[in-house]
Enzyme design. Structure first.
Site, PDB file in Angstrom:
ATOM      1  N   LYS A 124       0.856  -1.196   0.000  1.00  0.00           N
ATOM      2  CA  LYS A 124       0.000   0.000   0.000  1.00  0.00           C
ATOM      3  C   LYS A 124       0.889   1.243   0.000  1.00  0.00           C
ATOM      4  CE  LYS A 124      -3.830   1.837   2.852  1.00  0.00           C
ATOM      5  NZ  LYS A 124      -4.650   1.541   4.062  1.00  0.00           N
ATOM      6  N   SER A 130      -9.421  -0.998   7.425  1.00  0.00           N
ATOM      7  CA  SER A 130      -8.930  -0.833   6.052  1.00  0.00           C
ATOM      8  C   SER A 130      -8.236  -2.041   5.439  1.00  0.00           C
ATOM      9  CB  SER A 130      -7.987   0.356   5.972  1.00  0.00           C
ATOM     10  OG  SER A 130      -8.749   1.514   5.834  1.00  0.00           O
ATOM     11  N   SER A 161      -9.604   1.468   3.254  1.00  0.00           N
ATOM     12  CA  SER A 161      -8.784   2.247   2.361  1.00  0.00           C
ATOM     13  C   SER A 161      -7.761   1.426   1.567  1.00  0.00           C
ATOM     14  CB  SER A 161      -8.042   3.331   3.148  1.00  0.00           C
ATOM     15  OG  SER A 161      -7.143   2.760   4.074  1.00  0.00           O
TER      16      SER A 161
HETATM   17  N1  GLN Z   1     -13.015   3.672   6.924  1.00  0.00           N
HETATM   18  C1  GLN Z   1     -12.272   4.048   8.085  1.00  0.00           C
HETATM   19  C2  GLN Z   1     -11.866   5.493   8.018  1.00  0.00           C
HETATM   20  O1  GLN Z   1     -12.095   6.100   7.016  1.00  0.00           O
HETATM   21  C3  GLN Z   1     -11.086   3.135   8.286  1.00  0.00           C
HETATM   22  C4  GLN Z   1      -9.922   3.505   7.481  1.00  0.00           C
HETATM   23  C5  GLN Z   1      -8.676   2.747   7.832  1.00  0.00           C
HETATM   24  O2  GLN Z   1      -8.709   1.703   8.482  1.00  0.00           O
HETATM   25  N2  GLN Z   1      -7.564   3.294   7.413  1.00  0.00           N
HETATM   26  O3  GLN Z   1     -11.333   6.036   8.938  1.00  0.00           O
END
Ligand code: GLN
Length: 494
Positions: free
Chosen positions: A82, A181, A157
């Site tokens: 990532k 994420s 994400s």
């Molecule tokens: N959807 C969550 C957020 O937007 C989790 C994102 C993540 O785990 N980086 O904060």
């Protein structure tokens, strides 16, 4: 071995084939690069692909494998990362315009560990900007398409990571999980992933979103690939004082594990309003399957779920607004043109460099930390965190694992979430609790919904119980073939 044979393998099988001299790291890297260039126009999983360097790394690694210097199970295997983990001398954007020209002078500890074990870094994966989002739509580099249906999001994400593994554009990938994420995109794309106990994997070199919640973890075609990958990157790191020594996962134990007598708690509050009926049915069928294999299932209440989303968003945004203050147009990356003075450099660079979702979070974070509201929001959220910890402690006094859905829905159509961000935030309801209290949790596929889209089930363990999670997940994957179901990659649609 020909290209198709190589591409059909799991990461562990490929590592074995390289050690058995049936193929080489260079052949595998070349095969993957070809698959990437063929499929990227359809899916957009990658922000950058290190074609030249990956091939020369593969050559160097192969020499060390041949001489017996490198013996790790994943030596020679190409791995994708990532784009929020720093790769020395290779672009690291975090999905943002503000880091679009950032070339880190060092690598994240986990990248160095992978390279030392002989993994070949193939490229950097698309993601929501600064890991803020659940769809990969907030990326400055365009949305990633779900390989099961290109009109739908891959989740987020780490959407690029999950989609790449699903689309055959990566044997193995690493994501980060602040509130789901890793798990939610795995669930949307029909692949396996694990978010380890907080402190298992060093965050040194991970661009911070919310430091008390962030954790790096692997995404793979099955849970054993994930376990092997986790073993390589785990461990205490003097550069991250929140890390600890961890016992590597015993893959042989997982391969032989019998779930008979395993106590699994089913939290009723994970099956209430808002859960898609197909998702509910698939997850409960998976629970029944484990019961038929000898696990002991019991329903219990975890009423704290109601407070999960507000508590998470208060803590995550508070930490994010502080972490993101370093992006000011001076130290890193993008600097806006035509500023009048220093303040204007900050103002313009941040205004032009950050996307809308990131700005929402910075404003929310500053609000909950401001003197008039700190007690009402931030302090309250920390108090709820203590209650969440207590609820899980009580549950783990009775159960070895907790089983529930990973996400309330399957993959949503592109465009739907950004028009209703509150709905998107509510989609994190089943994943964020474990980050708030640092627990490990995996997601594995457990079937398809009525549209033919993958459903994921989540297995949550007590602190440092990755082995138990992986044992149960491996036993489930031995007894079922959900993880072997693949999208129809030619059509991009089921
Ligand atoms: N959807 C969550 C957020 O937007 C989790 C994102 C993540 O785990 N980086 O904060």
């Amino acid at each position: 071995m020909n290209k198709d044979q190589i591409l059909s393998m799991t990461a562990l099988a490929l590592g074995q084939a390289i050690r058995d001299k049936k193929t080489t790291s260079v052949e595998a890297t070349a095969a993957l690069l070809a698959a990437i260039s063929e499929n990227e126009p359809k899916y957009n999983c990658y922000i950058s692909v290190f074609e030249k360097q990956a091939l020369s790394d593969a050559k160097a690694v192969q020499v060390k494998i041949d001489s017996g210097e490198l013996t790790s199970p994943l030596a020679g295997v190409p791995v994708a990362i990532k784009d929020n983990m720093c790769t020395k001398d290779r672009q690291t954007t975090c999905g943002s315009k503000i880091l679009s020209n950032f070339i880190p002078p060092y690598s994240a500890t986990m990248v160095s560990k992978l390279e030392a074990a002989g993994a070949v870094i193939i490229g950097k994966l698309n993601m929501d900007e600064f890991a803020m989002g659940s769809t990969t739509e907030t990326s400055y580099y365009g949305v990633t398409k779900n390989p099961w249906d290109v009109s739908r999001v891959p989740g987020g994400s780490s959407g690029g990571a999950a989609a790449a593994v699903s689309a055959g554009e990566a044997f193995l990938a690493f994501g980060s999980d602040t509130g789901g994420s890793i798990r939610q995109p795995c669930s949307f794309c029909g692949v396996s992933g694990i978010k380890p106990t907080y402190g298992t994997v060093s965050r040194f070199g991970l661009v911070a979103y919310a430091s008390s919640l962030d954790q790096i973890g692997p995404i793979g075609q099955n849970i054993l690939d994930c376990a092997a990958a986790l073993n390589i990157v785990m461990g205490k790191d003097p550069k991250d004082q929140t890390t600890m020594d961890s016992t590597p996962v015993d893959l042989d134990e997982a391969r032989a594990f019998d779930v008979k007598g395993l106590r699994i708690g089913i939290p009723l509050d994970y099956f209430g309003e808002g859960l898609d009926p197909d998702v509910k049915a698939r997850v409960l069928e998976a629970a029944e399957k484990l019961k038929s294999m000898g696990a002991i299932l019991e329903e219990f209440r975890l009423p704290i779920v109601e407070y999960a989303v507000p508590t998470y968003y208060i803590i995550a945004c508070a930490e994010a607004c502080s972490n993101l203050s370093r992006f000011d147009g001076i130290k890193y990356g993008f600097r806006a043109e035509g500023a009048k003075d220093l303040l204007d450099v900050y103002f313009k660079s941040r205004s032009e460099g950050f996307g809308l979702e990131v700005k929402h979070r910075i404003m929310l974070g500053n609000f909950v930390l401001s003197s008039g509201y700190y007690d009402a929001y931030y302090r309250k959220a920390l108090q709820v965190k203590a209650l969440i910890k207590k609820s899980f402690d009580e549950a783990f006094a009775k159960y070895d694992l907790i089983l529930g859905p990973t996400a309330p829905t399957t993959a949503l159509p592109i465009g739907e979430s950004l028009s209703d961000p509150l709905k998107m935030y509510l989609g994190d309801i089943y994943t964020v609790l474990v980050n708030i209290v640092g627990l490990p949790a995996a997601t594995i596929p457990c079937g398809l919904d009525s549209r033919g889209l993958p459903v994921g089930m989540q297995l949550i363990g007590n602190h440092r119980q990755e082995q138990t999670i992986i044992n149960a997940a491996a036993a489930f994957q031995r007894a079922t073939d959900f993880h072997l179901q693949k999208p129809n990659r030619n059509e991009g649609q089921v």
